[in-house]
Structure formats: C-alpha cells, structure tokens
Design a protein around this motif. Structure first.
Motif, PDB file in Angstrom:
ATOM      1  N   ALA A   1       0.813  -1.220   0.000  1.00 31.47           N
ATOM      2  CA  ALA A   1       0.000   0.000   0.000  1.00 31.47           C
ATOM      3  C   ALA A   1       0.844   1.267   0.000  1.00 31.47           C
ATOM      4  N   VAL A   2       2.128   1.160   0.312  1.00 23.91           N
ATOM      5  CA  VAL A   2       3.008   2.327   0.353  1.00 23.91           C
ATOM      6  C   VAL A   2       3.474   2.674  -1.056  1.00 23.91           C
ATOM      7  N   THR A   3       3.459   3.958  -1.399  1.00 21.69           N
ATOM      8  CA  THR A   3       3.895   4.371  -2.744  1.00 21.69           C
ATOM      9  C   THR A   3       5.403   4.160  -2.893  1.00 21.69           C
ATOM     10  N   PRO A   4       5.877   3.927  -4.112  1.00 21.70           N
ATOM     11  CA  PRO A   4       7.319   3.713  -4.330  1.00 21.70           C
ATOM     12  C   PRO A   4       8.173   4.867  -3.831  1.00 21.70           C
ATOM     13  N   GLU A   5       7.681   6.091  -3.997  1.00 23.44           N
ATOM     14  CA  GLU A   5       8.459   7.262  -3.568  1.00 23.44           C
ATOM     15  C   GLU A   5       8.628   7.283  -2.054  1.00 23.44           C
ATOM     16  N   THR A   6       7.520   7.040  -1.336  1.00 22.72           N
ATOM     17  CA  THR A   6       7.578   7.033   0.129  1.00 22.72           C
ATOM     18  C   THR A   6       8.423   5.863   0.614  1.00 22.72           C
ATOM     19  N   ARG A   7       8.278   4.726  -0.035  1.00 29.67           N
ATOM     20  CA  ARG A   7       9.054   3.545   0.355  1.00 29.67           C
ATOM     21  C   ARG A   7      10.554   3.830   0.256  1.00 29.67           C
ATOM     22  N   GLU A   8      10.953   4.460  -0.859  1.00 28.97           N
ATOM     23  CA  GLU A   8      12.364   4.761  -1.065  1.00 28.97           C
ATOM     24  C   GLU A   8      12.861   5.769  -0.028  1.00 28.97           C
ATOM     25  N   LEU A   9      12.039   6.778   0.285  1.00 30.69           N
ATOM     26  CA  LEU A   9      12.406   7.771   1.289  1.00 30.69           C
ATOM     27  C   LEU A   9      12.632   7.117   2.648  1.00 30.69           C
ATOM     28  N   VAL A  10      11.705   6.271   3.057  1.00 29.30           N
ATOM     29  CA  VAL A  10      11.807   5.615   4.369  1.00 29.30           C
ATOM     30  C   VAL A  10      13.001   4.673   4.413  1.00 29.30           C
ATOM     31  N   ARG A  11      13.228   3.943   3.346  1.00 29.82           N
ATOM     32  CA  ARG A  11      14.356   3.009   3.324  1.00 29.82           C
ATOM     33  C   ARG A  11      15.693   3.739   3.428  1.00 29.82           C
ATOM     34  N   LYS A  12      15.782   4.904   2.813  1.00 32.53           N
ATOM     35  CA  LYS A  12      17.020   5.685   2.909  1.00 32.53           C
ATOM     36  C   LYS A  12      17.258   6.131   4.347  1.00 32.53           C
ATOM     37  N   GLU A  13      16.186   6.540   5.034  1.00 29.39           N
ATOM     38  CA  GLU A  13      16.319   6.961   6.432  1.00 29.39           C
ATOM     39  C   GLU A  13      16.649   5.768   7.336  1.00 29.39           C
ATOM     40  N   ILE A  14      16.067   4.616   7.026  1.00 30.75           N
ATOM     41  CA  ILE A  14      16.383   3.402   7.794  1.00 30.75           C
ATOM     42  C   ILE A  14      17.870   3.089   7.685  1.00 30.75           C
ATOM     43  N   GLU A  15      18.386   3.192   6.449  1.00 30.54           N
ATOM     44  CA  GLU A  15      19.810   2.909   6.229  1.00 30.54           C
ATOM     45  C   GLU A  15      20.687   3.970   6.883  1.00 30.54           C
ATOM     46  N   ARG A  16      20.301   5.238   6.738  1.00 27.38           N
ATOM     47  CA  ARG A  16      21.125   6.314   7.293  1.00 27.38           C
ATOM     48  C   ARG A  16      21.196   6.250   8.810  1.00 27.38           C
ATOM     49  N   LEU A  17      20.068   5.935   9.434  1.00 29.09           N
ATOM     50  CA  LEU A  17      20.014   5.883  10.897  1.00 29.09           C
ATOM     51  C   LEU A  17      20.417   4.519  11.467  1.00 29.09           C
TER      52      LEU A  17
END
Length: 339
Positions: A27-43
């Motif tokens: 249900a998550v849009t590709p753009e939001t998914r990519e944004l969240v994954r980048k923050e998961i990796e960064r943090l």
C-alpha cells in the motif's frame, strides 16, 4: 537505540507508514518507500523482529535440518547456498545438525516451533529417501538431496541420471568405446541413476557397453561399506583387452584409479582417460593431471530451496514437485581423444 518513531520523525511520515515499509506492505507508494528506506539505512535502524514475530506468529528465520551436511566438508556447500540466498532476502538461518539421531531431530523440530521458524529445509549428505517427520511443523518445507517416500514435500535433487549420461558422452565423443566403470555402492540411489544415464549415452552413440567392465568400488553392508576401487581398477587394467577410459563413481575413487594405473606403468591420460563425479576440490584440483569430472551442484541446490520456500504459505494443500539441478561437466586434463 534508534526506534521506529525516530525513523518516522526523520522521514516526515507516520510511524504506521514506517511499519508498513518494514513489513513490505504494497500500500506504500514507491516514492515514500524509497524515502523511508534511505532513512532506515542512514540511521542504521534495526526492526524489532521479536515484536514482528508476536504479530505474525512467524519469523524471518529459516531452519535447516541436516543429518551430517553441516559437518561434511563438501556437502556443506548446500548450507552456503542456503545462507547466500537468505542473506539477499535479509533472512536468518538456524542450523540443526542431527548426526542421524531421530530423537535429536524430534527435539530440533520442537525448537523450530518454539522459535516460530518461518520455513524449514531438510538436507542430507547424499541423494536418498528420507523419512522426515516434522512433528507438527506446518510452515513451508523443502527437502534437498533427499525425498520423502510419499512425495509430500517439494524436493531439490541433483540430476544424477543426466550426470551419468554426461560422463559417458564426454568419453564417447573423444572416441572411446571400451569404457570401464568403477561405481559407488549399489545401494546408493545415484549409482543406478547414473548407470541408466550412461547406457543412454551409449545407445545414442550406437555403441554397446560391455557389462564385464563394470566393477563396484565399494562392497559390503551399506553404509559401513569397504572401498575397493584400487583392487577393482587393477582387475580392469590387468585384462588383455583393458579399457581405454574409466568412469568413476566419485572423485575419491578416481584417486585410487590413478594409483592403480601407476602400478601398471600406465599414465593418465596418455594410456588411460579417467573421469570423476562430485568436483571435490581436495581431489579434482590437486590430482595431477587435474581430474575431469562432473560437478554436484550443491550450492545451487541450497539457493533453489530458498527460492522455493519464498513462494509457499505451507507444505499442505498443493502438489509436491521434484526439481532436478544440472550436474555440469568440468573439463580438465585427465581425458584425451583416442587416437
């Protein structure tokens, strides 16, 4: 410790959205998914797997039940293949080595259930029937290098028949027609399958296999057999019509064929071509000349097992399938064209 809320705050989304990304919610849009994954990796956020297990009644852990695979130098390639495929999926492996003890195995199935293992793989050291009793384990299950008598589980097996065909075809294409065989124990399923494949290659070439050139490289009660490949090869090479090439049940037997050839003053491959099976580096790459052989695809078999369980919800309610994996020819220097 970084929390799910920290990721949400940094990404500018709700904690529920982060949770959906972590759990691969479509249900998550590709753009939001990519944004969240980048923050998961960064943090460097690590999801709480224990909490996820409580919610889903399962885990990202895959259990691998083996007889002695995990402690056997070559068949451990099955374990490596499983690990490699699971690592790509971000999943974890729990290995249980039973040493062939059914009581120990029953205990491990209880452990798998208590840890809410999400799927299981059962693997054995050699291709054989295996009576797997999962003790109430109802998650996806795949068998590797073995199969259940009732065929209720998907199986991943080496294509031993095609491997035997490949051995014989290679020698036949080099011009050999008088070909000897020093086989594994007749109780091993692969022995019969490879013999059938070899006969098919002879038939395709319009040649006849001389059954008197077949010798057993292992005799006596199985699995406590005695290896007699050296003596078997000496008998073959003492014949006035000795073979020009020998097919070996495995690479270990090939070592003894090399020794018997040397005893008779013969050189490999000038006087005798030799082809093995397994591609066990301790033999195939160290022998001189290096051994031409057919490889057992254990690593690929482990990978395929993970591919299969990824598409299953349980082992029940669907027809089980047998998946054969090619045993490729590895050409080195132990075979030559017959002049």
């Amino acid at each position: 410790m970084v929390t799910l809320r920290d990721v949400a705050r940094s990404a500018g989304v709700s904690p529920k959205t982060v949770s959906r990304v972590v759990n691969d919610d479509p249900a998550v849009t590709p753009e939001t998914r990519e944004l969240v994954r980048k923050e998961i990796e960064r943090l460097n956020y690590v999801p709480n797997l224990a909490a996820r297990m409580m919610r889903t009644a399962t885990s990202e852990v895959v259990g691998l039940m083996t007889d002695v695979v995990a402690t056997t130098p070559y068949s451990v390639e099955i374990v490596r293949g499983v690990q490699s495929a699971l690592r790509k999926e971000g999943r974890t492996l729990l290995i249980a080595n039973t040493e062939g003890d059914r009581q120990i195995e029953a205990g491990y199935w209880r452990t798998f259930r208590s840890h809410k293992v999400g799927a299981a793989i059962v693997a054995t050291m050699f291709h054989r029937e295996y009576d797997v009793s999962p003790e109430g384990f109802d998650k996806p299950l795949v068998m590797v290098n073995c199969f259940a008598a009732d065929n209720r589980f998907d199986t991943v097996l080496p294509d031993d028949e095609e491997g035997g065909y490949t051995q014989a075809k290679h020698l036949l294409q080099l011009g050999h027609r008088r070909i000897g065989v020093v086989s594994l124990h007749e109780a091993i399923r692969a022995t019969g399958l490879r013999h059938r494949g070899m006969l098919r290659a002879f038939a395709e070439a319009g040649a006849n296999f001389d059954e008197s050139l077949l010798e057993r490289g292992a005799v006596g009660p199985f699995p406590d057999e005695t290896f007699v490949a050296y003596e078997a090869a000496k008998r073959l090479l003492s014949r006035p019509d000795r073979p020009t090439a020998i097919i070996c049940g495995n690479d270990m037997l090939a070592v003894q064929i090399y020794a018997a050839a040397s005893e008779h003053g013969l050189t490999v491959p000038d006087d005798l071509s030799v082809i093995g099976f397994d591609d066990l580096p301790i033999f195939s790459a160290i022998l001189r000349p290096r051994l031409t052989t057919v490889a057992l695809p254990y690593f690929r078999m482990g990978e395929m097992a993970v591919d299969l369980i990824a598409g299953m919800k349980s082992f029940a309610g669907r027809p089980a399938k047998q998946h054969l994996v090619e045993c490729p020819l590895v050409v080195r220097e132990s075979c030559r064209p017959l002049a």
